[in-house]
Design an enzyme around this catalytic site. Structure first.
Site, PDB file in Angstrom:
ATOM      1  CG  ASP A  23      -0.758   0.477   2.407  1.00 19.03           C
ATOM      2  OD1 ASP A  23       0.382   0.953   2.574  1.00 19.03           O
ATOM      3  OD2 ASP A  23      -1.626   0.408   3.285  1.00 19.03           O
ATOM      4  CB  ILE A  24       0.133   4.566  -1.443  1.00 18.61           C
ATOM      5  CG1 ILE A  24       0.008   3.906  -2.824  1.00 18.61           C
ATOM      6  CG2 ILE A  24       0.813   5.928  -1.546  1.00 18.61           C
ATOM      7  CD1 ILE A  24      -0.853   4.674  -3.800  1.00 18.61           C
ATOM      8  CD  GLU A  82      -4.669   3.603   1.394  1.00 15.51           C
ATOM      9  OE1 GLU A  82      -5.849   3.468   1.043  1.00 15.51           O
ATOM     10  OE2 GLU A  82      -4.332   3.916   2.559  1.00 15.51           O
TER      11      GLU A  82
END
Ligand SMILES: [Mg+2]
Length: 349
Positions: free
Chosen positions: A201-202, A245
């Protein structure tokens, strides 16, 4: 039913008038020509059901007219009845047929025979016209049908894409990823081949959205998604967006080392996008954290273990400072793979 045009060709007016009186019917339109040349000109301008052609004419005679009509694509199928006062025996009749006559009539014309023969040709003409009309309608319907078919296929394809892909990024959606994961799991069980999973994930994406707005957030997700699919590009590799995300990368036939290598490539590629991120706690650009897990599928409950190990890996990557990957062994593989560490400056097993 339309009017049938009949071309009457004779060099003598009284003969034309006789023919016209014999053809006096509301559905017949006789059109006169007084010479072969004039007759040929008219055949190019009209669609005739029949030509009634005088044989003896000064200049171009009936046979020549018939021959020229047979040589022309537009007129070669128009039936011709020769009309002659001169019966010179079978040789001449034969000549008429050779040049394309379909029948002969001799003067003086017998009204019953004349109308019987003309009637047959008009009927044939009408049937041919009706057939052409039907053919044209069928062609039109066929084209319509093909268009509908095409639209249906496009709609189906759109529906298929909608149901299997993520609308924003074009990656697989969670549902499709789950289906593919099940298939790949079974395949790996059969082949006894390793299956690797990356959960990614970001970092600090909430603050990215807060800083730059959701539109920019969507753009960022698209760029990251594109990069993931560019890096994990083997045919069997599957990249999905499974949450806001959050992304998952499935790497069939991939050992621990290979999965860690891909994880580092992904981390680096996204870092190198250099998407400004002032709200990030660990860099001035967008970064990712990645959990890595690998196993050779066996028991069905190990499927959950693979997913959970990747999640734990991601959690640990976050904990250790983000912008890194972290390998987490599943119970079934522990501890044999924990030694694998290829990118100690960025990754952590
Ligand atoms: Mg004549």
């Amino acid at each position: 039913m339309g009017i049938a045009k009949i071309l009457i060709v004779d060099d003598r007016l009284e003969n034309l008038l006789t023919l016209e009186s014999l053809l006096d019917a509301p559905d017949i339109d006789p059109i006169r020509a007084t010479s072969g040349i004039e007759a040929l000109g008219l055949t190019l301008d009209h669609d005739f059901a029949l030509v009634l052609l005088d044989v003896q004419m000064p200049g171009m005679d009936g046979y020549e007219v018939a021959e020229l009509m047979r040589g022309n694509k537009k007129t070669k199928h128009i039936p011709i009845i020769f009309i002659t006062a001169d019966f010179r025996g079978e040789a001449q009749v034969f000549k008429g047929y050779e040049s394309g006559a379909v029948d002969y009539l001799f003067k003086p014309l017998d009204e019953m025979v004349f109308q019987g023969k003309v009637g047959v040709f008009i009927e044939l003409f009408r049937q041919r016209e009706a057939l052409h009309q039907k053919t044209r309608e069928l062609d039109r319907k066929l084209v319509e049908l093909e268009e509908v078919q095409q639209q249906l296929e496009e709609t189906n394809e759109r529906l298929r894409l909608l149901s299997t892909t993520d609308g924003l990024t074009g990656l697989l959606n969670k549902r499709q990823f789950d289906a593919i994961f099940d298939e790949e799991w079974m395949r790996s069980v059969r082949n006894k081949s390793p299956l690797s999973l990356l959960t990614l994930d970001i970092d600090d994406f909430k603050s990215y959205n807060d800083t730059y707005g959701h539109m920019a957030g969507d753009d960022c997700l698209k760029k990251v998604a594109f990069t993931l699919s560019e890096v994990a590009r083997r045919y069997a590799d599957k990249v999905a967006r499974v949450g806001g995300e959050e992304f998952t990368v499935l790497l069939p036939d991939t050992e621990v080392e290979g999965a860690q290598y891909v994880a580092e490539m992904l981390r680096e590629a996204i870092f190198e996008l250099a998407i400004p991120h002032v709200g990030s706690r660990i860099a001035d650009c967008v970064t990712t954290s990645i959990g890595v897990s690998t196993l050779i599928p066996g028991r069905e409950d190990a499927k959950r273990a693979l997913l959970e190990a990747a999640d734990v890996g991601l959690y640990r990557a976050k904990e250790k400072g983000r912008n890194r990957w972290c390998y987490e062994a599943t119970d079934s593989l522990r501890p044999s793979c924990t030694a694998a560490l290829f990118f100690p400056e960025r990754g952590d097993e």
